[in-house]
Design a protein around this motif. Structure first.
Motif, short mmCIF file in Angstrom:
data_model
loop_
_atom_site.label_atom_id
_atom_site.label_comp_id
_atom_site.label_asym_id
_atom_site.label_seq_id
_atom_site.Cartn_x
_atom_site.Cartn_y
_atom_site.Cartn_z
N ARG A 6 0.66 -1.16 -0.03
CA ARG A 6 -0.01 0.11 -0.06
C ARG A 6 0.73 1.18 0.03
NH1 ARG A 6 -3.38 -3.04 3.53
NH2 ARG A 6 -2.26 -2.37 5.20
N ASN A 7 1.91 1.26 0.79
CA ASN A 7 2.81 2.37 0.90
C ASN A 7 3.44 2.74 -0.49
OD1 ASN A 7 2.25 2.74 3.46
ND2 ASN A 7 3.82 1.83 4.20
N ASP A 8 3.93 1.73 -1.09
CA ASP A 8 4.81 1.85 -2.31
C ASP A 8 3.79 2.20 -3.22
OD1 ASP A 8 6.85 0.65 -1.13
OD2 ASP A 8 6.54 -1.34 -2.03
N LYS A 9 2.37 1.84 -3.66
CA LYS A 9 1.53 2.27 -4.48
C LYS A 9 1.21 3.77 -4.21
CE LYS A 9 -1.55 -0.43 -6.21
NZ LYS A 9 -2.52 -1.35 -6.72
N HIS A 10 0.97 4.21 -2.74
CA HIS A 10 0.87 5.41 -2.53
C HIS A 10 2.27 6.33 -2.95
CE1 HIS A 10 0.90 8.79 0.74
NE2 HIS A 10 -0.47 8.99 0.02
N SER A 11 3.14 6.00 -2.76
CA SER A 11 4.67 6.73 -2.95
C SER A 11 4.58 6.79 -4.67
CB SER A 11 5.64 5.98 -2.61
OG SER A 11 5.58 5.98 -1.01
N LEU A 12 4.15 5.80 -5.29
CA LEU A 12 4.31 5.63 -6.86
C LEU A 12 3.38 6.83 -7.60
CD1 LEU A 12 5.14 4.33 -9.62
CD2 LEU A 12 3.16 2.63 -9.29
N ILE A 13 2.00 6.64 -7.05
CA ILE A 13 1.26 7.86 -7.46
C ILE A 13 1.62 9.12 -7.06
CG2 ILE A 13 -1.25 8.40 -7.27
CD1 ILE A 13 -2.00 5.58 -6.48
N LEU A 14 2.09 9.35 -5.96
CA LEU A 14 2.48 10.54 -5.48
C LEU A 14 3.49 11.05 -6.60
CD1 LEU A 14 2.52 10.69 -1.73
CD2 LEU A 14 1.19 12.13 -3.12
N ALA A 15 4.71 10.21 -6.88
CA ALA A 15 5.89 10.30 -7.48
C ALA A 15 5.48 10.72 -9.05
CB ALA A 15 6.87 9.32 -7.25
N ARG A 16 4.81 9.84 -9.55
CA ARG A 16 4.38 9.96 -11.07
C ARG A 16 3.48 10.93 -11.07
NH1 ARG A 16 5.48 4.74 -13.18
NH2 ARG A 16 7.86 4.29 -12.48
N ILE A 34 -3.13 11.71 -13.76
CA ILE A 34 -2.42 10.99 -12.87
C ILE A 34 -2.02 9.60 -12.64
CG2 ILE A 34 -2.12 11.07 -10.17
CD1 ILE A 34 -3.28 13.72 -10.33
N VAL A 35 -3.28 8.83 -12.93
CA VAL A 35 -3.60 7.52 -12.86
C VAL A 35 -2.65 6.85 -13.90
CG1 VAL A 35 -5.39 7.35 -11.05
CG2 VAL A 35 -5.82 7.22 -13.60
N GLN A 36 -2.90 7.51 -15.01
CA GLN A 36 -2.24 6.91 -16.13
C GLN A 36 -0.75 6.80 -15.98
OE1 GLN A 36 -3.77 9.29 -19.66
NE2 GLN A 36 -5.64 7.63 -19.86
N ALA A 37 -0.14 7.88 -15.48
CA ALA A 37 1.35 8.00 -15.21
C ALA A 37 1.81 7.12 -14.42
CB ALA A 37 1.61 9.56 -14.81
N ALA A 38 1.03 6.85 -13.28
CA ALA A 38 1.49 5.89 -12.21
C ALA A 38 0.97 4.43 -12.70
CB ALA A 38 0.78 5.95 -10.87
N GLY A 39 0.24 4.28 -13.97
CA GLY A 39 -0.15 3.04 -14.34
C GLY A 39 -0.94 2.16 -13.45
N VAL A 40 -2.01 2.86 -12.60
CA VAL A 40 -2.86 2.32 -11.87
C VAL A 40 -4.32 2.39 -12.16
CG1 VAL A 40 -1.32 2.43 -9.88
CG2 VAL A 40 -2.77 4.21 -9.99
N PRO A 41 -5.33 1.79 -11.49
CA PRO A 41 -6.66 2.08 -11.95
C PRO A 41 -7.19 3.46 -11.19
CG PRO A 41 -6.48 0.06 -10.61
CD PRO A 41 -5.07 0.42 -10.98
N LYS A 42 -8.22 4.15 -11.81
CA LYS A 42 -8.69 5.36 -11.03
C LYS A 42 -8.96 5.02 -9.62
CE LYS A 42 -11.00 9.33 -12.76
NZ LYS A 42 -11.73 9.68 -13.95
N GLY A 43 -9.56 3.74 -9.49
CA GLY A 43 -10.15 3.69 -8.09
C GLY A 43 -8.98 3.92 -7.06
N SER A 44 -7.86 3.32 -7.50
CA SER A 44 -6.63 3.44 -6.57
C SER A 44 -6.40 4.99 -6.07
CB SER A 44 -5.37 2.83 -7.17
OG SER A 44 -5.47 1.40 -7.45
N PHE A 45 -6.48 5.81 -7.13
CA PHE A 45 -6.29 7.31 -6.57
C PHE A 45 -7.39 7.66 -5.45
CE2 PHE A 45 -7.26 11.87 -6.63
CZ PHE A 45 -6.22 12.28 -6.87
#
Length: 198
Positions: A6-16, A34-45
Motif C-alpha cells: 500500500r505504501n509503495d503504491k501510494h508513493s508511486l502515485i505521488l511521484a508519477r 495522474i493514474v495513467q502516469a502511475a499505471g494504476v486504476p482510477k479507483g486506486s487514486f
C-alpha cells in the motif's frame, strides 16, 4: 495487500502524478492523467486521496520534506563556517544547472503558488509553511554566523534569510525564461558580497 505494498503504491502515485502536475500545472492535470502516469486504476487514486486538492497537498509534503532535510544537512553538517556552507550549497546547485545543455527547472511549489494560493487556502497555507521552514533553516545558519562574528552583530537573520530565499527563487525564474544560468551566477556573486565570504 500488505502495508508495504500500500505504501509503495501510494508513493508511486505521488511521484508519477507530481511529475505530471509539475509540467502541466494543477488545472491542466486531471485524476485520469495522474493514474495513467502511475499505471494504476482510477479507483486506486481515491483509495489514497480524497480529491485532487488532497493529492496536491500530499505531493507537496512528499517532495519537499526530503529537500528540506537536505538543506538542513547542507547548512548544518557540511564542512566550513556557516557563511561558507551557505555559499557552498548555492554554488553546488548552480553547478548542477550549469552542467545541463539547456538549464531546465520545473518548480512544483512555484507552479501551485501561481495557480492555487488564492483559489485554495489549504494549498496556499501549505506552500507558505514549506517556504517558512526553508527560511527558518537559513536563518538558523545565519544566526550561527552572527554568533561567530562572520556577519554583523546587529544582523536581522530572519530578514536576510527571507531576502536570500526570494532572490534565489527569482533567479531560478529568470534562468527558466532565459535558458541561461547567468541569473544564478549573478545571484552567487551578490550572495558572496552579502555574506562577505569568498
Amino acid at each position: 495487500m500488505t502495508t508495504q505494498t500500500r505504501n509503495d503504491k501510494h508513493s508511486l502515485i505521488l511521484a508519477r502524478g507530481a511529475q505530471v502536475m509539475i509540467r502541466r500545472g494543477y488545472h491542466g492535470t486531471g485524476v485520469q492523467e495522474i493514474v495513467q502516469a502511475a499505471g494504476v486504476p482510477k479507483g486506486s487514486f481515491y483509495h489514497y486521496f480524497a480529491s485532487k486538492e488532497d493529492f496536491a497537498l500530499q505531493a507537496l509534503e512528499a517532495l519537499y520534506r526530503p529537500r528540506l532535510e537536505r538543506y538542513r544537512v547542507a547548512l548544518n553538517e557540511a564542512p566550513g563556517t556557516p557563511c561558507q556552507r551557505i555559499l557552498a550549497y548555492y554554488r553546488e546547485l548552480t553547478a548542477h544547472f550549469s552542467r545541463q545543455e539547456k538549464p531546465e527547472y520545473h518548480c512544483f511549489i512555484g507552479s501551485l503558488s501561481f495557480e492555487m494560493a488564492e483559489l485554495c487556502p489549504p494549498i496556499g497555507q501549505k506552500v507558505l509553511a514549506i517556504l517558512g521552514q526553508s527560511v527558518e533553516l537559513l536563518a538558523d545558519c545565519l544566526e550561527q554566523a552572527r554568533r561567530q562574528a562572520e556577519i554583523a552583530a546587529d544582523s536581522d537573520c530572519a530578514a536576510i534569510a527571507e531576502f536570500i530565499g526570494n532572490a534565489w527563487e527569482g533567479a531560478l525564474l529568470r534562468m527558466k525564461v532565459s535558458g541561461s544560468v547567468t541569473p544564478l551566477q549573478r545571484f552567487l556573486d551578490q550572495l558572496a558580497r552579502l555574506l562577505e565570504c569568498q
